[in-house]
Design a protein around this motif. Structure first.
Motif, PDB file in Angstrom:
ATOM      1  N   ARG A  78       8.282 -53.107  17.366  1.00  0.00           N
ATOM      2  CA  ARG A  78       6.886 -53.405  17.043  1.00  0.00           C
ATOM      3  C   ARG A  78       5.984 -53.120  18.230  1.00  0.00           C
ATOM      4  O   ARG A  78       6.348 -53.366  19.382  1.00  0.00           O
ATOM      5  N   ALA A  79       4.798 -52.578  17.961  1.00  0.00           N
ATOM      6  CA  ALA A  79       3.766 -52.377  18.981  1.00  0.00           C
ATOM      7  C   ALA A  79       2.442 -52.866  18.408  1.00  0.00           C
ATOM      8  O   ALA A  79       1.812 -52.167  17.600  1.00  0.00           O
ATOM      9  N   ASN A 135      14.641 -67.691  18.850  1.00  0.00           N
ATOM     10  CA  ASN A 135      16.054 -67.434  19.134  1.00  0.00           C
ATOM     11  C   ASN A 135      16.246 -66.126  19.919  1.00  0.00           C
ATOM     12  O   ASN A 135      16.383 -66.154  21.123  1.00  0.00           O
ATOM     13  N   GLY A 136      16.231 -64.976  19.246  1.00  0.00           N
ATOM     14  CA  GLY A 136      16.594 -63.749  19.932  1.00  0.00           C
ATOM     15  C   GLY A 136      15.578 -62.627  19.870  1.00  0.00           C
ATOM     16  O   GLY A 136      15.954 -61.464  20.042  1.00  0.00           O
ATOM     17  N   ASP A 137      14.307 -62.929  19.633  1.00  0.00           N
ATOM     18  CA  ASP A 137      13.261 -61.905  19.640  1.00  0.00           C
ATOM     19  C   ASP A 137      12.219 -62.273  20.692  1.00  0.00           C
ATOM     20  O   ASP A 137      11.914 -63.449  20.901  1.00  0.00           O
ATOM     21  N   PHE A 138      11.656 -61.259  21.320  1.00  0.00           N
ATOM     22  CA  PHE A 138      10.753 -61.482  22.447  1.00  0.00           C
ATOM     23  C   PHE A 138       9.694 -60.398  22.495  1.00  0.00           C
ATOM     24  O   PHE A 138       9.844 -59.322  21.894  1.00  0.00           O
ATOM     25  N   SER A 139       8.617 -60.679  23.219  1.00  0.00           N
ATOM     26  CA  SER A 139       7.517 -59.737  23.380  1.00  0.00           C
ATOM     27  C   SER A 139       7.225 -59.532  24.863  1.00  0.00           C
ATOM     28  O   SER A 139       7.475 -60.419  25.684  1.00  0.00           O
ATOM     29  N   ILE A 140       6.672 -58.365  25.203  1.00  0.00           N
ATOM     30  CA  ILE A 140       6.190 -58.069  26.545  1.00  0.00           C
ATOM     31  C   ILE A 140       4.725 -57.676  26.425  1.00  0.00           C
ATOM     32  O   ILE A 140       4.373 -56.807  25.620  1.00  0.00           O
ATOM     33  N   LEU A 141       3.864 -58.303  27.234  1.00  0.00           N
ATOM     34  CA  LEU A 141       2.417 -58.116  27.125  1.00  0.00           C
ATOM     35  C   LEU A 141       1.926 -56.944  27.965  1.00  0.00           C
ATOM     36  O   LEU A 141       2.374 -56.737  29.084  1.00  0.00           O
ATOM     37  N   LEU A 142       0.950 -56.212  27.406  1.00  0.00           N
ATOM     38  CA  LEU A 142       0.305 -55.110  28.120  1.00  0.00           C
ATOM     39  C   LEU A 142      -0.834 -55.607  29.002  1.00  0.00           C
ATOM     40  O   LEU A 142      -1.123 -55.000  30.034  1.00  0.00           O
ATOM     41  N   ASP A 174       5.385 -48.796  33.119  1.00  0.00           N
ATOM     42  CA  ASP A 174       5.109 -47.485  32.535  1.00  0.00           C
ATOM     43  C   ASP A 174       5.950 -47.267  31.280  1.00  0.00           C
ATOM     44  O   ASP A 174       5.489 -46.641  30.311  1.00  0.00           O
ATOM     45  N   VAL A 175       7.164 -47.807  31.271  1.00  0.00           N
ATOM     46  CA  VAL A 175       8.027 -47.712  30.087  1.00  0.00           C
ATOM     47  C   VAL A 175       7.465 -48.595  28.973  1.00  0.00           C
ATOM     48  O   VAL A 175       7.421 -48.183  27.801  1.00  0.00           O
ATOM     49  N   VAL A 176       7.026 -49.801  29.322  1.00  0.00           N
ATOM     50  CA  VAL A 176       6.406 -50.701  28.334  1.00  0.00           C
ATOM     51  C   VAL A 176       5.206 -50.008  27.681  1.00  0.00           C
ATOM     52  O   VAL A 176       5.049 -50.033  26.454  1.00  0.00           O
ATOM     53  N   GLU A 177       4.374 -49.365  28.498  1.00  0.00           N
ATOM     54  CA  GLU A 177       3.189 -48.689  27.965  1.00  0.00           C
ATOM     55  C   GLU A 177       3.574 -47.485  27.111  1.00  0.00           C
ATOM     56  O   GLU A 177       2.912 -47.198  26.106  1.00  0.00           O
ATOM     57  N   ALA A 178       4.655 -46.783  27.488  1.00  0.00           N
ATOM     58  CA  ALA A 178       5.101 -45.639  26.685  1.00  0.00           C
ATOM     59  C   ALA A 178       5.614 -46.091  25.322  1.00  0.00           C
ATOM     60  O   ALA A 178       5.347 -45.442  24.292  1.00  0.00           O
ATOM     61  N   ILE A 179       6.353 -47.200  25.286  1.00  0.00           N
ATOM     62  CA  ILE A 179       6.822 -47.742  24.010  1.00  0.00           C
ATOM     63  C   ILE A 179       5.631 -48.168  23.154  1.00  0.00           C
ATOM     64  O   ILE A 179       5.577 -47.888  21.948  1.00  0.00           O
ATOM     65  N   HIS A 180       4.656 -48.814  23.783  1.00  0.00           N
ATOM     66  CA  HIS A 180       3.465 -49.275  23.076  1.00  0.00           C
ATOM     67  C   HIS A 180       2.683 -48.110  22.480  1.00  0.00           C
ATOM     68  O   HIS A 180       2.050 -48.249  21.425  1.00  0.00           O
ATOM     69  N   ALA A 181       2.727 -46.953  23.150  1.00  0.00           N
ATOM     70  CA  ALA A 181       1.975 -45.778  22.698  1.00  0.00           C
ATOM     71  C   ALA A 181       2.744 -44.906  21.715  1.00  0.00           C
ATOM     72  O   ALA A 181       2.202 -43.915  21.213  1.00  0.00           O
TER      73      ALA A 181
END
Length: 214
Positions: A78-79, A135-142, A174-181
């Motif tokens: 998800r993005a 439980n086992g799902d997580f998010s990373i913020l931009l 930079d990887v987080v931003e690439a996944i988001h894009a």
């Protein structure tokens, strides 16, 4: 992950008496203990420092998934893209996706008002429906999203617990931003998540602890 109605909240972090005493004596307060984890993905590596001291329950849960190889082969799926504020803005989400062969029992909720680990750029936070269901799902913020922090004084009871942040990215934004894009499939997702799902989910090839745990 259920995103509650956004409400601006500026948390006030109280300093503990021992910390004040150390500062008065000219002594530096030692930084809280963390454990680093690398998420090796098909788009590159993301290194995260988990707040094992300030958010012990949530960090320990994530470490168990890592050490038992429960994240290996899962995906960032998800993005969520926000069109306000500095761009890019939003978050990416990944994890076990309720795979019964992977997920562990839900954990107790550790609100930001107790841990002091806030939803800033690069923060990693647990996805959940209600407090106590993560439980086992997580998010990373931009970007900074203080709306996800706990707000114990909010008039709306649903806004009080917030989400449980428990670490931050130290390498690989930079990887987080690439996944988001990455491209979104407009037909994937249900309800308010429609249009937020990646057309080609990004695989977490391997999740592992970096070095020795404190």
């Amino acid at each position: 992950m259920t995103l509650k109605r956004f409400a601006i909240f500026a948390p006030l972090l109280a300093l503990a008496t021992p910390a004040l005493a150390q500062e008065a004596e000219g002594q530096a307060t030692p930084p809280p203990a963390t454990t680093q984890v690398v998420l090796e993905t098909t788009m590159g590596d993301i290194v995260i420092a988990l707040e094992t001291q300030r958010a012990p329950i949530t960090a320990a849960n994530f470490l168990r998934y890592v050490e038992e190889d429960r994240f290996d082969g899962t995906v960032f799926y998800r993005a969520m893209q926000l069109d306000w504020g500095e761009q890019p803005n939003g978050l990416i989400q990944g994890g076990a996706q309720n795979d019964w062969d992977r997920i562990l029992d839900p954990i107790a909720h550790e609100p930001t008002s107790e841990t002091g680990v806030l939803h800033t750029r690069g923060a990693i936070s647990m996805a959940m429906g209600e407090p106590g269901t993560a439980n086992g799902d997580f998010s990373i913020l931009l970007r900074d999203l203080p709306q996800l922090n706990a707000n114990p004084d909010a008039e709306d009871p649903a806004s009080r617990p917030g989400f449980a942040a428990f670490g931050h990215v130290v390498s690989g934004m930079d990887v987080v931003e690439a996944i988001h894009a990455a491209p979104i499939d407009p037909e994937k997702g249900e309800g308010w998540m429609l249009g937020q799902m990646l057309a080609d989910p990004v695989v977490i090839v391997d999740a592992r602890v970096v070095g020795d745990r404190p």
